[in-house]
Enzyme design. Sequence first.
Site, PDB file in Angstrom:
ATOM      1  N   ASP A  81       1.720   5.378  17.343  1.00 23.84           N
ATOM      2  CA  ASP A  81       0.832   5.124  18.479  1.00 23.84           C
ATOM      3  C   ASP A  81      -0.620   5.442  18.145  1.00 23.84           C
ATOM      4  O   ASP A  81      -0.915   6.147  17.183  1.00 23.84           O
ATOM      5  CB  ASP A  81       1.279   5.924  19.707  1.00 23.84           C
ATOM      6  CG  ASP A  81       1.348   7.429  19.445  1.00 23.84           C
ATOM      7  OD1 ASP A  81       1.795   7.821  18.348  1.00 23.84           O
ATOM      8  OD2 ASP A  81       0.943   8.210  20.319  1.00 23.84           O
ATOM      9  N   GLU A 143       2.953  10.534  19.897  1.00 22.60           N
ATOM     10  CA  GLU A 143       2.339  11.735  19.344  1.00 22.60           C
ATOM     11  C   GLU A 143       0.998  12.023  19.990  1.00 22.60           C
ATOM     12  O   GLU A 143       0.601  13.185  20.146  1.00 22.60           O
ATOM     13  CB  GLU A 143       2.164  11.560  17.829  1.00 22.60           C
ATOM     14  CG  GLU A 143       1.740  12.814  17.076  1.00 22.60           C
ATOM     15  CD  GLU A 143       0.232  13.015  16.999  1.00 22.60           C
ATOM     16  OE1 GLU A 143      -0.203  14.107  16.597  1.00 22.60           O
ATOM     17  OE2 GLU A 143      -0.518  12.078  17.352  1.00 22.60           O
TER      18      GLU A 143
END
Length: 382
Positions: A81, A143
């Site tokens: 991400d 994350e």
Amino acid sequence: MITLPAFKESFAALIGAPTVSSIDPRHDQSNLPVVDLLANWFADLGFAIEIMPIADQPGKVNLVASLGTGGGGLVLSGHTDTVPYTESAWHQDPFRLTEKDNRYYGLGTSDMKCFFPIVMQALQSLQLKQPKRPIILLATCDEECTMAGARALVAAHRGLGRYALIGEPTGLKPIIMHKGVMLETITLKGQSGHASNPALGNSAMEGMYEVMKSLLQWRAAIQEQFDNDKFEVPVPTMNLGMIHGGDNPNRICAECELKIDIRVLPGMQVDEVRANLRRTVQAAVAGSGLTLEFDEVLPGMPAMETDPASELVKVAEKLTGHAAGTVNFGTEGPYLNAMGMDTVVLGPGDIDQAHQANEYIEQKRIRPMQDLLEKIIVHFCA
């Protein structure tokens, strides 16, 4: 011989696959576009592919790709991400890999989509068919906001490998320690009334003043108690970052909200710190008649600390020529350590570029990172 996309082609495909994660649902996206690309590429490299859905998180998955069997093994880990972005601040399309001035520009170039195509190049160069110990590619979700992917792995009691390397941006320097983070919202609710007569209400803002005084005293106490000179800022920190209360000067404030950021050192337990924080606040408003509410803006992320005597640390230090150090930002390292792995954070990007408009990675970092990975893979798996 397997033919996979060249480095630049695979890198461009990953940058072109939007995978923003955010606690704000207006910005949050699935990470499946990147995971699907990686799963296909690593399957072509002979890896067994497992896609792990995250409970209660539609469209969010972890990828675990494995080559080889047996105990031990090396995990090469990265998150799929990126953070949200402000399009108007970018000089080029954030989702198009742009090459100029010996740099690659794009959202996630440095933090940290560059890592995956470098791993692929290293594996193709080595052409390992049956490694003596497994090689595991781990690609996680979220994350950048909740650590949901890493938390899910810990909760599932997954056994992955003996050593783990996370390719976060460290400028090719090995990192074995960072602080933990917790964010908390404190809300006080009182009674509004006309400002001409304090007896008509109960000011939440005045109550928050007492809370802030107590918190600053508590901060001073924990900074006396905990200290680690390996960090640039050697003590735990607390930032009173955001406050809002009241709606008009002539009304007694009925509600006041304070948001704080706390950074804890290795050895400090997030749950214990949060419990002490809340006891401090409760004592500050005891007997005031105010209603007190707490909210975890983000679940606490523990600090990371890997044994400096670990074989992986020694190998990373020797290959990079740098002593293992510390950083101020957080990673999934503490979660991988909790799963029984010795973890080093080591990647080609620079943290100064992370979360920035016009993010880039220097092209000169690519080949040295590939060389490092090849040598580390050979040392632990070949």
